[in-house]
Design a protein around this motif. Structure first.
Motif, PDB file in Angstrom:
ATOM      1  N   LEU A  27      21.429  20.886  26.453  1.00 54.54           N
ATOM      2  CA  LEU A  27      21.047  21.607  27.671  1.00 54.54           C
ATOM      3  C   LEU A  27      19.564  21.989  27.635  1.00 54.54           C
ATOM      4  CD1 LEU A  27      21.806  22.849  30.360  1.00 54.54           C
ATOM      5  CD2 LEU A  27      22.622  24.892  29.156  1.00 54.54           C
ATOM      6  N   ALA A  28      19.099  22.433  26.470  1.00 56.11           N
ATOM      7  CA  ALA A  28      17.681  22.835  26.361  1.00 56.11           C
ATOM      8  C   ALA A  28      16.776  21.654  26.709  1.00 56.11           C
ATOM      9  CB  ALA A  28      17.394  23.332  24.944  1.00 56.11           C
ATOM     10  N   ALA A  29      17.122  20.462  26.216  1.00 50.51           N
ATOM     11  CA  ALA A  29      16.278  19.289  26.489  1.00 50.51           C
ATOM     12  C   ALA A  29      16.328  18.919  27.971  1.00 50.51           C
ATOM     13  CB  ALA A  29      16.749  18.114  25.639  1.00 50.51           C
ATOM     14  N   LEU A  30      17.530  18.948  28.549  1.00 53.55           N
ATOM     15  CA  LEU A  30      17.647  18.561  29.967  1.00 53.55           C
ATOM     16  C   LEU A  30      16.902  19.550  30.860  1.00 53.55           C
ATOM     17  CD1 LEU A  30      21.410  17.452  29.959  1.00 53.55           C
ATOM     18  CD2 LEU A  30      19.410  15.961  30.105  1.00 53.55           C
ATOM     19  N   ARG A  31      16.926  20.814  30.467  1.00 56.79           N
ATOM     20  CA  ARG A  31      16.203  21.825  31.259  1.00 56.79           C
ATOM     21  C   ARG A  31      14.691  21.643  31.128  1.00 56.79           C
ATOM     22  NH1 ARG A  31      20.195  27.055  30.595  1.00 56.79           N
ATOM     23  NH2 ARG A  31      21.402  26.579  32.465  1.00 56.79           N
TER      24      ARG A  31
END
Ligand code: SAM
Ligand code: SF4
Length: 296
Positions: A156-160
Motif C-alpha cells: 500500500l505504501a508503494a502504491l500510494r
C-alpha cells in the motif's frame, strides 16, 4: 532493422506489446518468489547494465530511424535502479528518442522505499509514468508463504507513493494463490488492498506452475491444494464482490485465465459478477479458454 543485445528470455506485460523493450537490468534483484520461474536460468542472474551500454543502444536506435512512442524498461524490477541512474536513463531516452511519450517498468514495492515522492515526480515528468506492481495478494500470510518479501502495508505504501507522484499503477493479483485453504482471505484482503490503493489498472492472472509445484509446495509445508476451475471462479466472485473501486480498468484476460473478464470497476461490477456466476452455474453458457490454449 536493428536487434538490441537482449539477454533472453525477456518478459513484458501484455499491454506493452507494442513498446520498445529497453533492457536496463538483467533478471530480478529479489528472484525468490516461489511461484516465479521467470529469471531462474543461469544467464538471468541479476545485474545492472552500464549506463554507456544503454546510451549506445539508444544512439543506435536513433541512427537506425527507430522512433518508438512507448518504452518498457526491463527486466523484472528495473525500478531497483537508483533515482540517479533512472534519471540518467530517462534523460538519455529524451535526448536520443524525443518522440517517446511514455516509459513504464515493473516495480516491486521495496524498489520505492529509498525514493521520495519528489524524486518519483521528477522521474514522472521525464516520462516514467506507469508502474506494473506485482502485489499478487493483499493477504500477509499468503505473501509470506510464497516468499514475496512484501506485505499489505509495504504494498500500500508503494502504491500510494506512485499516486502521490502523479504516476499510474497497474497491479497484478494472482487468482488461486492461496490454494483452497486460504482462498477466502486471499480474495478479501487483496480487494481491501485495492480499495485502499485505488490503482488505475488491475489485472488478475491464474497462478501456474510450468516447471512443477515442488518449490511452491515447500512454502505451504506440502499442504497447498490448488483450486479447480470452479474454485478459481468462486474466488474471483469474492474478489469482485469485495472490490470498491472508483475508476479502475480491470482486465482478467491474460493467457493463464480460463475466463476472460474486462471492464471498468465499479461501473461494470454487476456485469462481471453475472458473467462469473454464469460460468459457474451454467456450464457452456460462457466461452472458456481451453486448457491447451492456456499459458504464462
Ligand atoms: C515478470 S514478473 C515481474 C513483476 C515484478 N517483479 C513484481 O514482482 O512486481 C510479472 C508478474 O508475472 C506474474 N507471474 C510470475 N510467475 C507467475 C506464475 N507462476 N503464475 C502466474 N503468474 C505469474 C506475477 O504476477 C508477476 O508479478
Ligand atoms: S514475481 Fe517479481 S519479484 Fe518475484 S521473483 Fe518474479 S520478478 Fe522477482
Amino acid at each position: 532493422m536493428i536487434r538490441l543485445p537482449y539477454v533472453e528470455p525477456v518478459f513484458r506485460p501484455p499491454s506493452e506489446a507494442k513498446s520498445l523493450i529497453l533492457q536496463v537490468t538483467n533478471g530480478c534483484s529479489w528472484n525468490r518468489c516461489t511461484f516465479c520461474e521467470m529469471y531462474t536460468q543461469p544467464q538471468k542472474r541479476f545485474g545492472l547494465k552500464p549506463q554507456q551500454e544503454i546510451e549506445n543502444e539508444l544512439l543506435a536506435l536513433a541512427q537506425a530511424g527507430v522512433a518508438p512512442r512507448r518504452i518498457f524498461l526491463a527486466d523484472g524490477d528495473a525500478m531497483t535502479l537508483s533515482y540517479r541512474r533512472l534519471k540518467l536513463i530517462l534523460e538519455a531516452i529524451r535526448r536520443h528518442l524525443p518522440g517517446v511519450q511514455r516509459v513504464a517498468s515493473y516495480c516491486l514495492p521495496r524498489n520505492l522505499k529509498n525514493k521520495t515522492v519528489a524524486e518519483l515526480s521528477e522521474l514522472r515528468a521525464l516520462g516514467l509514468q506507469l508502474f506494473y506492481v506485482g502485489c499478487e495478494s493483499g493477504d500477509d500470510l499468503v505473501l509470506e508463504r510464497v516468499n514475496k518479501g512484501e506485505d499489505f502495508a509495504s504494498s500500500l505504501a508503494a502504491l500510494r507513493k506512485i499516486k502521490a507522484a502523479g504516476a499510474k499503477s497497474s497491479v497484478m493479483i494472482l487468482n488461486g494463490m492461496g490454494g483452497r485453504r486460504h482462498s477466502e482471505q486471499h480474495a478479501v484482503n487483496s480487494a481491501r488492498l485495492m480499495n485502499a490503493a485505488q490503482p488505475e489498472y488491475l489485472s488478475t492472472l491464474v497462478v501456474s506452475f510450468p516447471l512443477g509445484e515442488a518449490r511452491y509446495q515447500a512454502g505451504f509445508q506440502g499442504k497447498f491444494e490448488p483450486l479447480d476451475q470452479a474454485g478459481l471462479f468462486r474466488e474471483m466472485l469474492l474478489l469482485l464482490e469485495t472490490l470498491e473501486l472508483e475508476n479502475t480498468i480491470f482486465r482478467s484476460d491474460h493467457a493463464s485465465n480460463y475466463l476472460v473478464l474486462k471492464g471498468t470497476l465499479n461501473r461494470d461490477k454487476p456485469r462481471l459478477l453475472q458473467t462469473v456466476h454464469a460460468a459457474l452455474e451454467q456450464p457452456g453458457a460462457v466461452p472458456l479458454r481451453p486448457e491447451w490454449a492456456r499459458g504464462l
